[in-house]
Design an enzyme around this catalytic site. Structure first.
Site, short mmCIF file in Angstrom:
data_model
loop_
_atom_site.label_atom_id
_atom_site.label_comp_id
_atom_site.label_asym_id
_atom_site.label_seq_id
_atom_site.Cartn_x
_atom_site.Cartn_y
_atom_site.Cartn_z
N HIS A 1 -26.03 66.19 -9.11
CA HIS A 1 -24.74 65.63 -9.53
C HIS A 1 -23.75 66.75 -9.85
CE1 HIS A 1 -25.56 61.29 -9.95
NE2 HIS A 1 -26.81 61.67 -10.18
N GLU B 1 -20.72 66.38 -10.36
CA GLU B 1 -19.70 65.81 -11.25
C GLU B 1 -20.15 65.69 -12.70
OE1 GLU B 1 -22.00 62.03 -10.21
OE2 GLU B 1 -21.84 64.13 -9.59
N CYS C 1 -26.17 61.83 -4.88
CA CYS C 1 -27.32 61.05 -5.39
C CYS C 1 -27.52 59.78 -4.55
CB CYS C 1 -27.15 60.77 -6.89
SG CYS C 1 -28.68 60.23 -7.70
#
Length: 247
Positions: free
Chosen positions: A191, A193, A100
């Site tokens: 993302h 994660e 990001c």
């Protein structure tokens, strides 16, 4: 003789999540570290946003640059300094994964262009499509299906890739969801994660802004689901870093 201590994978922290989410779910670096787990690589977090210095690129196995609530276009001194370090790391062929904000900063550092997205927010669980001709030999993306789910939350994006960059994935809203520069530096707008709880948390925290821009937070929230293909990129990156050091 004892085996040499493996070099660390550095998590370069470029900001933190909302305090309410941090209290219950942890922070960006915790989520990234969880995704890197399962390998033998030691992990070191460095708070780049607070001005903590980065080690020399050849002193690390790789680096993951986190997301942030900051904007690359603000050109904050710490961000520009980290961008300069990233350019050195790419030149040294130190593995890089920018997420990001990190994706945008990597593009900026290498001569690309980052701006507000003309359509505003992209947020929630979205479909990302790979570019087959570009990903077939890629160390991270070659094994991915042609389309997969990913978590996103951004209103700035890479509007122009750096010279020589290879576009790896995109969608109708954001053509530059992923790119690679050289053999081992990647940026992903999405993302890997983020677990579903984190994604729903972001939608909740931004609900008022989203309603003002004609988004339906409830519909977005209901569409959130797990994104295992995207999530697996972190483990794949960690293994890539270790394999390069032991080759």
């Amino acid at each position: 003789m004892p085996s040499p201590t493996p070099l660390p994978i550095v998590i370069a922290r470029t900001g933190g999540t909302f305090p309410a989410l941090r209290e219950h779910l942890g922070d960006f670096e915790d989520w990234v570290q969880a995704g890197l787990a399962g390998t033998a690589a030691p992990v070191l977090t460095i708070d780049a946003a607070q001005g903590d210095g980065m080690p020399e690129p050849d002193a690390v196995a790789g680096v993951v640059v986190t997301g942030s609530h900051a904007m690359v276009t603000d050109r904050a001194p710490w961000s520009e300094a980290l961008g300069g370090w990233l350019a050195r790391a790419v030149a040294a062929q130190t593995p890089v994964l920018g997420i990001c904000y990190g994706h945008q900063l990597l593009a900026h550092a290498l001569g690309g262009e980052v701006e507000d997205h003309p359509e505003g927010w992209e947020i929630g669980t979205v479909e990302v499509r790979t570019a087959p001709d570009a990903t077939c030999g890629d160390a991270l993306f070659a094994a991915l299906p042609g389309a997969f789910g990913a978590q996103v939350v951004h209103r700035q994006s890479v509007r122009r890739l750096p010279a020589g960059a290879v576009r790896l994935a995109g969608n109708a809203f954001e053509p530059h969801q992923a790119f690679r520069v050289g053999p081992c530096a990647w940026g992903v707008q999405f993302h890997p994660e983020f677990a579903p709880d984190a994604m729903r948390g972001y939608i909740d925290m931004l609900a008022a802004d989203l309603r003002h821009t004609s988004h339906d937070p409830e519909a977005l929230r209901g569409h959130v689901c797990a994104t295992p293909v995207a999530a697996a990129l972190l483990g794949r990156f960690a293994r890539f870093c270790l394999d390069r050091r032991t080759a």
